[in-house]
Design an enzyme around this catalytic site. Structure first.
Site, mmCIF file in Angstrom:
data_model
loop_
_atom_site.group_PDB
_atom_site.id
_atom_site.type_symbol
_atom_site.label_atom_id
_atom_site.label_comp_id
_atom_site.label_asym_id
_atom_site.label_seq_id
_atom_site.Cartn_x
_atom_site.Cartn_y
_atom_site.Cartn_z
ATOM 1 N N CYS A 2 0.870 -1.066 -0.032
ATOM 2 C CA CYS A 2 0.007 -0.031 0.019
ATOM 3 C C CYS A 2 0.905 1.311 0.004
ATOM 4 O O CYS A 2 1.776 1.292 0.783
ATOM 5 C CB CYS A 2 -0.802 0.126 1.065
ATOM 6 N N ARG A 27 3.848 -0.516 -4.810
ATOM 7 C CA ARG A 27 3.625 -0.901 -3.353
ATOM 8 C C ARG A 27 2.414 -1.518 -3.437
ATOM 9 O O ARG A 27 1.997 -2.374 -2.399
ATOM 10 C CB ARG A 27 3.750 0.169 -2.633
ATOM 11 N N TRP A 74 -2.774 -2.890 -1.617
ATOM 12 C CA TRP A 74 -2.411 -4.157 -1.983
ATOM 13 C C TRP A 74 -3.407 -4.910 -0.854
ATOM 14 O O TRP A 74 -3.088 -4.704 0.287
ATOM 15 C CB TRP A 74 -0.837 -4.403 -1.702
ATOM 16 N N ASN A 100 -1.676 2.095 5.816
ATOM 17 C CA ASN A 100 -0.744 0.911 4.914
ATOM 18 C C ASN A 100 -0.450 0.159 6.331
ATOM 19 O O ASN A 100 0.297 0.671 7.342
ATOM 20 C CB ASN A 100 0.369 1.643 4.536
ATOM 21 N N GLY A 101 -0.558 -1.203 6.412
ATOM 22 C CA GLY A 101 -0.376 -1.804 7.630
ATOM 23 C C GLY A 101 -1.567 -2.868 7.682
ATOM 24 O O GLY A 101 -2.390 -3.182 7.030
ATOM 25 N N GLU A 487 17.178 -18.203 -7.520
ATOM 26 C CA GLU A 487 16.691 -16.903 -8.006
ATOM 27 C C GLU A 487 16.219 -16.686 -9.492
ATOM 28 O O GLU A 487 15.274 -15.990 -9.679
ATOM 29 C CB GLU A 487 17.936 -15.833 -7.650
ATOM 30 N N LYS A 491 12.502 -15.558 -10.421
ATOM 31 C CA LYS A 491 12.251 -14.399 -11.411
ATOM 32 C C LYS A 491 11.328 -15.044 -12.606
ATOM 33 O O LYS A 491 10.185 -14.243 -12.720
ATOM 34 C CB LYS A 491 13.632 -14.126 -12.242
ATOM 35 N N GLU A 494 7.612 -15.320 -10.698
ATOM 36 C CA GLU A 494 7.070 -13.973 -10.248
ATOM 37 C C GLU A 494 6.638 -13.091 -11.503
ATOM 38 O O GLU A 494 5.332 -12.524 -11.438
ATOM 39 C CB GLU A 494 7.765 -13.329 -9.210
ATOM 40 N N HIS A 510 17.241 -37.171 -6.728
ATOM 41 C CA HIS A 510 16.538 -37.585 -5.407
ATOM 42 C C HIS A 510 14.959 -37.327 -5.686
ATOM 43 O O HIS A 510 14.277 -37.199 -4.636
ATOM 44 C CB HIS A 510 17.038 -37.125 -4.180
ATOM 45 N N LYS A 609 6.004 -4.507 -4.230
ATOM 46 C CA LYS A 609 7.313 -4.606 -4.020
ATOM 47 C C LYS A 609 7.828 -4.538 -2.330
ATOM 48 O O LYS A 609 8.796 -5.155 -2.239
ATOM 49 C CB LYS A 609 7.714 -2.856 -4.552
HETATM 50 O O1 M6R Z 1 12.700 -5.483 0.356
HETATM 51 P P1 M6R Z 1 13.012 -6.760 0.553
HETATM 52 O O2 M6R Z 1 14.269 -7.237 -0.169
HETATM 53 O O3 M6R Z 1 13.095 -7.232 2.061
HETATM 54 O O4 M6R Z 1 12.068 -7.898 -0.048
HETATM 55 C C1 M6R Z 1 11.971 -9.300 0.112
HETATM 56 C C2 M6R Z 1 11.073 -9.968 -0.834
HETATM 57 O O5 M6R Z 1 9.886 -9.380 -0.630
HETATM 58 C C3 M6R Z 1 11.814 -9.633 -2.360
HETATM 59 O O6 M6R Z 1 12.859 -10.001 -2.575
HETATM 60 C C4 M6R Z 1 10.659 -10.341 -3.313
HETATM 61 O O7 M6R Z 1 11.149 -11.683 -3.162
HETATM 62 C C5 M6R Z 1 11.058 -10.103 -4.620
HETATM 63 N N1 M6R Z 1 9.595 -9.671 -5.329
HETATM 64 C C6 M6R Z 1 11.595 -10.931 -5.701
HETATM 65 O O8 M6R Z 1 11.921 -10.514 -6.693
#
Ligand code: M6R
Length: 614
Positions: A2, A27, A74, A100-101, A487, A491, A494, A510, A609
């Site tokens: 948010c 956000r 969000w 926000n929260g 990673e 990517k 997501e 395994h 984000k």
């Molecule tokens: O702001 P942060 O690095 O603490 O965020 C952690 C995760 O939410 C963040 O890395 C998330 O997994 C990303 N969308 C990955 O691309």
């Protein structure tokens, strides 16, 4: 999660709010809304969807007012729809509020207020706040700032809120606890408010980061006033922003993600600037200088983070163990916080976070701090909550990362972890003088090598086109390439919504090997180094089952080239620094597949984000 914006001053608030919401849309983008105070009237406009939907919705609506608040959501409590969108209004119609929260005791407050005659329209936890403040204001006969203070005293949870009152048309009252809020001090008594500094920087460079438990009163023509929840007056600490507006624009790229991938030579260099000194043969991390000896003496380091930051932590485990010979445990912050981990004052906990606001990481820090551990932060956002609650830390200097998928933040985090490992290893004597110097030299060349990897983009795009229709993908790597495999898979998941799994290459036999058939693309990090031969054997196992191999190899490689369907070359480097190069083609593959699938690359569905809820 948010985004919150606010403006009070002499100008038209609406364009300032809309621009601010566009900046904060990363956000959350489930719904958006604004509340404008004009004379004695309060106008609330909101709708499901993105900020552009709100703009369309605003055609022909009343937009006047030089006091206003705005929100991009969000969803947590209640589906994304018009009614659950913020701002929420009190039954009297006097107040509007954005949040926000998460309000943890909202159900109890709601029940109590319902008995007292308040009518709730939405499914949100937020709505209770606006009714509660209005109720307190009337029953206690106090002004808005005092009503906010008294009301928040009975609230449990995390919040950054902003409230306007049609009876106080030139005022916004804001408060925070565990969710970020920044106030911009403009010219002639105007004030800006936002979840982070990105909407503020184009108006003023003077900002105040609100602390937990503080309530700010922003009134046109007056200086900013801050009190805490105990009603003690606080002196605002005004800081100068170092952010530049160009960093917040796409700069000719189609997406922020692509721009951020291409920024990596610069962001890695910036993360090393002033820290790696080849002439003197030293690494200096000013932010943790006072803790150097503690690192040297440490018998164990814990690393906590979430998502991509957790992956960077896993790379850090290899680096710290290899170069500094310290035992490292890497934990998901979300799991760590709900265990009763064995930690004491001898432990060092490194918390990694791009945003510096991730709720689970913050909670893990509080837990470890409570047990006496030393907390070191690796954050990107200056002044963020994590940066402020840690004992010390090193910023990553990646610059604002706007795309929801983290890219340059990952390589900047790994760069800082590399510097840390080198610094500790050198001090401890676990890296010999000449080897240390060779490593420093090599690290300095990494940004140029990333530049070279980026030149392969056309080939990477070609490969992306071949596998764009795959519905699954496997990512394999060994050693520090295993977190890179994780990673790469994250990517793809997501931003493309394609199912992908990262595995240590040897673990494949395994279980996951059962998934392999001629339809399955398998991305393998098979660079020259300690486990090269082993990875080549793993590739053979995949080939025997007709899987399609896309291998990331060291320039000039021959053996893998003969086996793989496609190879992407990266320049040669030492084992320890391979992740900084090998992740780049995987980021580009995901990006191009997502574009080809017509996905919303910068704002993938269901994500935000900055994850400020647990
Ligand atoms: O702001 P942060 O690095 O603490 O965020 C952690 C995760 O939410 C963040 O890395 C998330 O997994 C990303 N969308 C990955 O691309």
């Amino acid at each position: 999660m948010c985004g919150i914006v606010g403006y009070v001053g002499d100008k038209d608030a609406y364009p300032i709010l809309i621009n601010g919401l566009r900046r904060l849309e990363y956000r959350g983008y489930d719904s958006a809304g604004v509340a404008l105070v004009h004379g004695g009237s309060l106008h609330v406009h909101k709708c499901k969807g993105k900020v552009s939907d709100l703009e369309a919705h605003m055609e022909g609506q009343e937009r006047s007012g030089s006091t206003g608040i705005g929100h991009t959501r969000w969803a947590t409590h209640g589906p994304p729809n018009d009614v659950n969108a913020h701002p929420h209004q009190s039954s009297s119609g006097d107040l509007a509020l954005i949040h926000n929260g998460i309000i943890e005791n909202y159900a109890a407050i709601k029940e109590e207020l319902t008995h007292r005659g308040h009518t709730f329209l939405s499914d949100t936890d937020t709505e209770v706040l606006v009714h509660l403040i209005d109720d307190v204001k009337r029953t206690e006969e106090v002004d808005l700032p005092e009503a906010v203070r008294l009301a928040l005293d009975s609230v449990v949870g995390a919040y950054a809120i902003a409230v306007v009152d049609r009876n106080s048309p030139d005022m916004i009252v804001a408060a925070r606890k565990s969710s970020p809020l920044v106030i911009g001090i403009g010219a002639d008594g105007e004030h800006f408010l936002a979840s982070d500094a990105t909407p503020i920087v184009e108006h003023t460079k003077n900002v105040v980061y609100l602390e937990d438990g503080e309530i700010a009163v922003m009134e046109k023509g007056s200086t900013l006033k801050i009190r805490n929840i105990k009603n003690q007056e606080k002196t605002p600490f005004i800081q100068e922003l170092e952010m530049h507006l160009e960093a917040l624009e796409k700069g000719g790229y189609d997406h922020f993600m692509l721009k951020e991938i291409h920024e990596q030579p610069r962001s890695i260099r910036d993360s090393m600037r002033g820290r790696l000194n080849l002439a003197k043969g030293e690494v200096v991390l000013g932010g943790i200088k006072d803790y150097e000896q503690r690192f040297v003496n440490a018998r164990r380091i814990l690393i906590v983070g979430c998502g991509t930051s957790w992956h960077a932590g896993l790379v850090g485990e290899y680096l710290l163990e290899d170069l500094a010979r310290i035992s490292v445990e890497v934990e998901y912050a979300s799991e760590f916080r709900y265990r009763d981990p064995i930690i004491d004052e001898n432990d060092i906990v490194i918390a990694i976070s791009q945003s510096g606001e991730t709720a689970d990481t913050l909670a893990a820090i509080e837990l470890a701090k409570g047990k006496g551990a030393t907390i070191i932060g690796i954050c990107n956002v200056v002044g963020s909550s994590i940066a402020r609650v840690t004992h010390a830390g090193s910023y990553t200097h990646a610059g604002p990362e706007i795309g929801v998928a983290s890219t340059k933040a990952f390589t900047a985090q790994v760069t800082v972890l590399t510097l840390m490992s080198l610094m500790i290893g050198h001090k401890k004597g676990t890296i010999s003088g000449s080897h240390f110097y060779r490593l420093l030299n090599e690290l300095e060349s990494i940004p140029d090598k990333v530049e070279k990897v980026l030149k392969n983009e056309a080939q990477i795009k070609y490969i992306a086109d071949i596998y764009r229709s795959a519905s699954n993908a496997l990512y394999l790597g060994r050693g520090s390439s295993f977190p890179v495999a994780l990673e790469g898979a994250l990517k793809l998941k997501e931003i493309s919504y394609v199912h992908a799994e990262g595995y240590p290459a040897a673990e494949m036999k395994h279980g996951p090997i059962a998934l392999i058939d001629e339809e399955m693309p398998v991305f393998v990090i098979a660079t020259k180094g300690a486990s090269y031969e082993k990875v080549v054997s793993n590739i053979q196992e995949v080939k025997a089952r007709k899987g399609k191999i896309i291998a990331i190899v060291t320039e000039g490689d021959k053996a893998v080239k003969e086996l793989a369907d496609h190879v992407i070359e990266i320049p040669e480097t030492v084992d320890q620094f391979v992740p900084l190069l090998s992740v780049v083609p995987l980021q580009l593959i995901s990006y191009h597949i997502a574009v080809m699938l017509n996905r919303n690359v910068d704002q993938p569905r269901n994500l935000a984000k900055s994850v400020t809820v647990e």
